[in-house]
Scaffold this active site. Structure first.
Site, mmCIF file in Angstrom:
data_model
loop_
_atom_site.group_PDB
_atom_site.id
_atom_site.type_symbol
_atom_site.label_atom_id
_atom_site.label_comp_id
_atom_site.label_asym_id
_atom_site.label_seq_id
_atom_site.Cartn_x
_atom_site.Cartn_y
_atom_site.Cartn_z
ATOM 1 N N THR A 1 24.045 -24.409 12.267
ATOM 2 C CA THR A 1 25.147 -24.318 13.014
ATOM 3 C C THR A 1 24.981 -24.731 14.589
ATOM 4 O O THR A 1 25.955 -25.180 15.304
ATOM 5 C CB THR A 1 25.395 -22.812 13.442
ATOM 6 O OG1 THR A 1 24.299 -22.063 13.834
ATOM 7 C CG2 THR A 1 25.861 -22.020 12.187
ATOM 8 N N ASP A 2 23.653 -25.293 14.795
ATOM 9 C CA ASP A 2 23.210 -25.621 16.088
ATOM 10 C C ASP A 2 24.021 -27.101 16.440
ATOM 11 O O ASP A 2 24.680 -27.208 17.558
ATOM 12 C CB ASP A 2 21.829 -25.930 16.524
ATOM 13 C CG ASP A 2 20.961 -24.972 16.651
ATOM 14 O OD1 ASP A 2 21.425 -23.707 16.632
ATOM 15 O OD2 ASP A 2 19.851 -24.880 16.831
ATOM 16 N N THR B 1 20.344 -22.876 8.748
ATOM 17 C CA THR B 1 20.212 -21.279 8.353
ATOM 18 C C THR B 1 20.814 -20.769 7.155
ATOM 19 O O THR B 1 20.152 -20.010 6.480
ATOM 20 C CB THR B 1 20.780 -20.479 9.528
ATOM 21 O OG1 THR B 1 20.007 -20.976 10.962
ATOM 22 C CG2 THR B 1 20.535 -19.136 9.533
ATOM 23 N N SER C 1 19.550 -28.367 11.870
ATOM 24 C CA SER C 1 20.276 -29.219 12.285
ATOM 25 C C SER C 1 20.003 -30.101 13.467
ATOM 26 O O SER C 1 20.634 -31.242 13.658
ATOM 27 C CB SER C 1 21.827 -28.568 12.394
ATOM 28 O OG SER C 1 21.976 -27.852 13.236
HETATM 29 N N1 DAS Z 1 18.683 -23.261 12.193
HETATM 30 C C1 DAS Z 1 19.429 -23.799 13.208
HETATM 31 C C2 DAS Z 1 20.232 -25.108 12.588
HETATM 32 O O1 DAS Z 1 19.809 -25.342 11.848
HETATM 33 C C3 DAS Z 1 20.606 -22.679 13.438
HETATM 34 C C4 DAS Z 1 21.585 -22.520 12.314
HETATM 35 O O2 DAS Z 1 21.701 -23.087 11.362
HETATM 36 O O3 DAS Z 1 22.223 -21.601 12.534
HETATM 37 O O4 DAS Z 1 21.356 -25.568 13.141
#
Ligand code: DAS
Length: 326
Positions: free
Chosen positions: A93-94, A14, A60
């Site tokens: 973040t995932d 993100t 991610s």
């Molecule tokens: N898009 C998701 C990821 O790539 C969520 C994020 O990055 O916060 O993990």
């Protein structure tokens, strides 16, 4: 005086994504032709001499584990060649906690490694990525951050990769460790550490060790669970299984015969918990079926430790000892 040198390795997520409008905080995409992290260079270069390396450009949940292993090797090389005083990884973040912990298992003490990301895309109102990244760069230049294990810098807080987890699907304060808390904070550009991770005895693995990473699955336990999931994973060639068990690592009676099958097939089974905090403790089932309690490692982190452990040994007791030290 020359500025400290920071290498930023970007992985996508993100923090590197953009949406159609400033209020598009949950619908956004990575653009193959644009890396918003790169665009923050003018702000970051006030703090350090920055080199940005686009390592991957993926959400991610799509990052292959082999890419994370390559990332560890690249960071080891940057340290070995003294190419930077600190390293920042930007990441979705995932699965950020997984990459951070995997790096933690693979990198010895040394120059700071700080992982950061964002809950909101670069195009959003109140995007959190730019400040998270600036703070991460500051931490990566801090002598105090060295030898602390891999750190996660999100929302003005610093957390140990070993304990931190994503605990909210969309909020900017999504990261924490319910029992262990944070290790520090960044406010107004000032960094304060108030806890030190106990890293000395933890298992560490060689990022250059030969061999494929073994296949390890996570089985999510639930009311009325069928053993078929476990049997399928064994038949599918899993070398290890992590149970995201209920409570303190309980195994339903209906699944216990599958533990016998797993043991006969040399599949190592770890009992973690789906609960989210607290440690899974030793139980009779471990003596009866050879399972291993995960302690306070959550299922996704227990899986990473089990993968690296299984690459080194298939000996159940040796692996159990690694989990006790983790
Ligand atoms: N898009 C998701 C990821 O790539 C969520 C994020 O990055 O916060 O993990």
């Amino acid at each position: 005086m020359s500025k400290p040198r920071v290498a930023i390795l970007t992985m996508g997520g993100t923090i590197a994504s953009t949406g159609a409008a400033p209020d598009a905080t949950t619908i956004y995409e990575l653009d193959a032709a644009r890396n918003p992290v790169q665009e923050l260079l003018p702000i970051l270069s006030g703090v350090a001499d920055i080199v940005v390396e686009a390592f991957a450009h993926l959400a991610s949940h799509d990052i292959p584990i082999a890419t994370v292993l390559d990332l560890a090797r690249r960071i080891a090389a940057i340290r070995a060649r003294n190419e930077a005083d600190g390293i920042v990884v930007t990441h979705g973040t995932d699965t950020l906690e997984e990459t951070a912990y995997f790096l933690d298992l693979l990198l010895p003490a040394g120059a700071p490694v700080v992982v950061t990301g964002a809950a909101r895309p670069a195009s959003a109102l109140s995007a959190d990525g730019p400040l998270n990244l600036l703070n991460a760069v500051r931490v990566a230049t801090s002598a105090e951050a060295a030898d602390q294990g891999v750190l996660v810098c999100m929302n003005d807080r610093l957390s140990a990769a070993r304990f931190v987890t994503k605990a909210h699907a969309t909020a900017t304060d999504a990261f924490g460790a319910a029992e262990q808390g944070h290790v520090g904070a960044v406010a107004g550009g000032e960094i304060a550490f108030f806890n030190r991770p106990r890293n000395g005895t933890r298992p560490r693995f060689d990022p250059h060790a030969p061999g494929e990473l073994p296949h390890v699955d996570i089985i999510h336990c639930h009311l009325g669970m069928s053993p078929a999931l476990v049997d399928h994973a064994i038949a599918d060639g899993a070398a290890g299984l992590v149970f995201a068990s209920t409570g303190n690592g309980s195994i339903p009676a209906a699944v216990k015969p599958s533990l016998t099958t797993a043991r006969a097939a040399g599949v190592v089974v770890v009992r973690s918990s789906r609960v989210g905090s607290g440690a899974v403790t030793s139980a009779k089932v471990d003596d009866e079926y050879g399972t291993i309690p995960a302690g306070s490692l959550n299922p996704q982190k227990a899986r990473l430790l089990l993968m690296l452990a299984l690459r080194e040994t298939r000996d159940r007791d040796h692996i159990a000892a690694m989990f006790r030290r983790a």
